[in-house]
Design a protein around this motif. Structure first.
Motif, PDB file in Angstrom:
ATOM      1  N   GLY A  57      23.719  62.829  16.782  1.00 24.18           N
ATOM      2  CA  GLY A  57      24.575  62.187  17.782  1.00 24.18           C
ATOM      3  C   GLY A  57      23.773  61.275  18.683  1.00 24.18           C
ATOM      4  N   PHE A  58      24.405  60.854  19.780  1.00 29.31           N
ATOM      5  CA  PHE A  58      23.783  59.900  20.699  1.00 29.31           C
ATOM      6  C   PHE A  58      24.120  60.242  22.146  1.00 29.31           C
ATOM      7  CE2 PHE A  58      24.564  57.574  16.767  1.00 29.31           C
ATOM      8  CZ  PHE A  58      23.401  56.845  16.583  1.00 29.31           C
ATOM      9  N   GLU A  59      23.223  59.861  23.046  1.00 24.57           N
ATOM     10  CA  GLU A  59      23.559  59.871  24.468  1.00 24.57           C
ATOM     11  C   GLU A  59      23.934  58.454  24.864  1.00 24.57           C
ATOM     12  OE1 GLU A  59      20.503  61.264  27.153  1.00 24.57           O
ATOM     13  OE2 GLU A  59      21.738  60.869  28.932  1.00 24.57           O
ATOM     14  N   ALA A  60      25.056  58.302  25.539  1.00 24.11           N
ATOM     15  CA  ALA A  60      25.476  56.985  26.026  1.00 24.11           C
ATOM     16  C   ALA A  60      24.773  56.705  27.346  1.00 24.11           C
ATOM     17  CB  ALA A  60      26.988  56.977  26.230  1.00 24.11           C
ATOM     18  N   LEU A  61      24.102  55.559  27.429  1.00 24.07           N
ATOM     19  CA  LEU A  61      23.383  55.183  28.650  1.00 24.07           C
ATOM     20  C   LEU A  61      23.878  53.819  29.116  1.00 24.07           C
ATOM     21  CD1 LEU A  61      19.920  56.454  27.428  1.00 24.07           C
ATOM     22  CD2 LEU A  61      21.157  57.365  29.426  1.00 24.07           C
ATOM     23  N   LEU A  62      24.258  53.773  30.370  1.00 22.35           N
ATOM     24  CA  LEU A  62      24.884  52.594  30.940  1.00 22.35           C
ATOM     25  C   LEU A  62      23.854  51.481  31.164  1.00 22.35           C
ATOM     26  CD1 LEU A  62      27.668  51.767  31.983  1.00 22.35           C
ATOM     27  CD2 LEU A  62      27.120  52.895  34.144  1.00 22.35           C
ATOM     28  N   ARG A  63      24.225  50.259  30.788  1.00 23.46           N
ATOM     29  CA  ARG A  63      23.377  49.089  31.031  1.00 23.46           C
ATOM     30  C   ARG A  63      24.181  48.046  31.786  1.00 23.46           C
ATOM     31  NH1 ARG A  63      20.289  52.306  30.408  1.00 23.46           N
ATOM     32  NH2 ARG A  63      18.682  52.601  28.830  1.00 23.46           N
ATOM     33  N   ALA A 103      35.269  57.033  17.815  1.00 20.12           N
ATOM     34  CA  ALA A 103      36.348  56.875  16.841  1.00 20.12           C
ATOM     35  C   ALA A 103      35.873  56.088  15.617  1.00 20.12           C
ATOM     36  CB  ALA A 103      37.541  56.173  17.488  1.00 20.12           C
ATOM     37  N   ARG A 104      34.825  55.274  15.784  1.00 27.08           N
ATOM     38  CA  ARG A 104      34.327  54.447  14.671  1.00 27.08           C
ATOM     39  C   ARG A 104      33.244  55.136  13.865  1.00 27.08           C
ATOM     40  NH1 ARG A 104      33.165  48.900  17.977  1.00 27.08           N
ATOM     41  NH2 ARG A 104      35.327  48.217  18.110  1.00 27.08           N
ATOM     42  N   TRP A 105      32.709  56.227  14.402  1.00 31.11           N
ATOM     43  CA  TRP A 105      31.567  56.872  13.768  1.00 31.11           C
ATOM     44  C   TRP A 105      31.975  58.142  13.035  1.00 31.11           C
ATOM     45  CZ3 TRP A 105      27.987  56.166  18.667  1.00 31.11           C
ATOM     46  CH2 TRP A 105      27.514  54.847  18.676  1.00 31.11           C
ATOM     47  N   PRO A 106      31.164  58.561  12.034  1.00 30.15           N
ATOM     48  CA  PRO A 106      31.505  59.753  11.244  1.00 30.15           C
ATOM     49  C   PRO A 106      31.715  60.991  12.131  1.00 30.15           C
ATOM     50  CG  PRO A 106      29.548  58.676  10.334  1.00 30.15           C
ATOM     51  CD  PRO A 106      29.893  57.949  11.587  1.00 30.15           C
ATOM     52  N   VAL A 107      32.597  61.864  11.678  1.00 34.51           N
ATOM     53  CA  VAL A 107      33.031  62.978  12.525  1.00 34.51           C
ATOM     54  C   VAL A 107      31.944  64.013  12.788  1.00 34.51           C
ATOM     55  CG1 VAL A 107      35.472  62.774  11.955  1.00 34.51           C
ATOM     56  CG2 VAL A 107      33.988  64.220  10.545  1.00 34.51           C
ATOM     57  N   HIS A 108      30.827  63.987  12.017  1.00 28.89           N
ATOM     58  CA  HIS A 108      29.794  64.978  12.303  1.00 28.89           C
ATOM     59  C   HIS A 108      28.899  64.547  13.474  1.00 28.89           C
ATOM     60  CE1 HIS A 108      27.557  62.186   9.697  1.00 28.89           C
ATOM     61  NE2 HIS A 108      26.456  62.665  10.275  1.00 28.89           N
ATOM     62  N   LEU A 109      29.091  63.325  13.977  1.00 32.57           N
ATOM     63  CA  LEU A 109      28.270  62.844  15.090  1.00 32.57           C
ATOM     64  C   LEU A 109      29.003  63.001  16.427  1.00 32.57           C
ATOM     65  CD1 LEU A 109      26.947  59.561  13.437  1.00 32.57           C
ATOM     66  CD2 LEU A 109      25.732  61.738  13.689  1.00 32.57           C
ATOM     67  N   HIS A 110      28.225  63.307  17.465  1.00 28.81           N
ATOM     68  CA  HIS A 110      28.827  63.439  18.795  1.00 28.81           C
ATOM     69  C   HIS A 110      28.209  62.421  19.747  1.00 28.81           C
ATOM     70  CE1 HIS A 110      25.151  65.865  19.509  1.00 28.81           C
ATOM     71  NE2 HIS A 110      25.278  65.436  20.738  1.00 28.81           N
ATOM     72  N   VAL A 111      28.855  62.233  20.891  1.00 30.94           N
ATOM     73  CA  VAL A 111      28.297  61.371  21.937  1.00 30.94           C
ATOM     74  C   VAL A 111      28.314  62.146  23.254  1.00 30.94           C
ATOM     75  CG1 VAL A 111      28.710  59.317  23.358  1.00 30.94           C
ATOM     76  CG2 VAL A 111      28.835  59.132  20.871  1.00 30.94           C
ATOM     77  N   ALA A 112      27.192  62.080  23.974  1.00 32.43           N
ATOM     78  CA  ALA A 112      27.092  62.693  25.295  1.00 32.43           C
ATOM     79  C   ALA A 112      27.175  61.603  26.354  1.00 32.43           C
ATOM     80  CB  ALA A 112      25.779  63.455  25.427  1.00 32.43           C
ATOM     81  N   VAL A 113      28.006  61.811  27.361  1.00 32.30           N
ATOM     82  CA  VAL A 113      28.064  60.872  28.487  1.00 32.30           C
ATOM     83  C   VAL A 113      27.537  61.564  29.738  1.00 32.30           C
ATOM     84  CG1 VAL A 113      30.056  59.573  27.612  1.00 32.30           C
ATOM     85  CG2 VAL A 113      30.434  61.504  29.132  1.00 32.30           C
TER      86      VAL A 113
END
Ligand code: C2E
Ligand code: MG
Ligand code: MG
Ligand code: MG
Length: 288
Positions: A57-63, A103-113
């Protein structure tokens, strides 16, 4: 001479303060326009499962890029937007954008905000999260909310209600920068966390530093008993990576493994990983 010297120092000190205040005011003014001008962007920094280094997965970081100020670090503008309340709208945008990507990425991946305490205390944060997930048709378990310990100290009762609401939706909760600030083991007991992010200050040290190793080991073992996943942040060298593996840490994040990148680059990384997975599966098939 001494008197003159003293005056210079005071003037130097005051002009520094004035400059800082002016920059802060400019940031406040520009921030107010930023949402309308579409000046924010989310970057994504990958998380990898240890020890295999699988992308999970990914962490979302604001720019924020501003014509007058250039790139402004969230470490600078997030506290300012917390003070004037703008973080509530900015945070809503972050949630929306993170769900749009999910919604665009495969379901096994998560995103942390990352969420600020101010945002959590604002009206109906849980409802906001639920709406964003529903609008984009994203499963709640694919979204994580990262909170700092400072957020947990202020207003513990309200926060605990918000976290319960998030958990009812199925959203995961991570404690960010664990081990700095107001670390309290009571938080681990009271807030039913899903993840602990061990602060970079314990990770990016000389691996010969036995103190940091002991802290990492203690946190991972405590977390295991509490059924909490551990994430080591700020991994910059192979040695630090190996130490995390040896200490039983579940997930790694840091410049060694991947820097924050824009959504297009994150999508390419995902494709590469899936290609590698397919290749691996074919090779296993062939060698049978
Ligand atoms: P954080 O959530 O603890 O994020 C980790 C920060 O460390 C990020 O900085 C990331 O780019 C940086 N980092 C990651 N790996 C390494 C590494 O190996 N070495 C080093 N030296 N640094 C690394 P960034 O993006 O500047 O963000 C700073 C902070 O701003 C974040 O700390 C978070 O508290 C806040 N922030 C960022 N985006 C948001 C947001 O959307 N909402 C809120 N409320 N806060 C945000
Ligand atoms: Mg974070
Ligand atoms: Mg962190
Ligand atoms: Mg941090």
């Amino acid at each position: 001479r001494a008197k003159e010297f003293g005056r210079d120092r005071i003037e130097g000190y005051e002009s520094g303060m004035i400059e800082r205040a002016a920059r802060r005011r400019q940031i406040e003014v520009e921030l107010a326009e930023a949402l309308a001008q579409d000046a924010f962007e989310l970057h994504f920094q990958p998380f990898y499962a240890l020890p295999a280094r699988r992308l999970i997965g990914f962490e979302a970081l604001l720019r924020w890029r501003n014509p007058a100020l250039g790139m402004v670090s969230p470490a600078e503008f997030v506290p300012i937007s917390e003070a004037n309340g703008l973080i509530v709208d900015i945070g809503a945008w972050v949630l929306e954008e993170a769900c749009r990507q999910l919604a665009r990425w495969p379901v096994h991946l998560h995103v942390a905000v990352n969420a600020s305490a101010v945002q959590l205390r604002s009206a109906d944060f849980v409802g906001q999260v639920a709406d964003a997930l529903r609008r984009h048709g994203v499963e709640a378990r694919r979204l994580e909310v990262e909170l700092t310990e400072t957020a947990m100290v202020e207003d513990g009762r309200l926060l605990s209600e918000v976290l319960k609401g998030l958990r009812r939706l199925g959203v995961r909760i991570a404690m960010d920068d664990f081990g700095t600030g107001y670390s309290s083991l009571a938080h681990l007991r009271d807030f039913e966390l899903d993840r602990i992010k061990i602060d970079r200050s314990f990770i990016d040290t000389d691996v010969a530093d036995l103190g940091s190793r002991a802290v990492i080991r203690a946190v991972t073992s405590l977390a295991q008993d509490l059924n909490i996943l551990t994430i080591g942040e700020g991994v910059e060298t192979e040695e630090q990576f190996q130490r995390l593996v040896e200490c039983g840490c579940d997930v790694g994040q840091g410049y060694l493994l991947g820097r924050p990148m824009d959504a297009a680059a994150a999508s390419r990384l995902i494709s590469l990983q899936m290609f590698d997975d397919d290749l691996g599966a074919e090779q296993r098939e062939a060698s049978r």
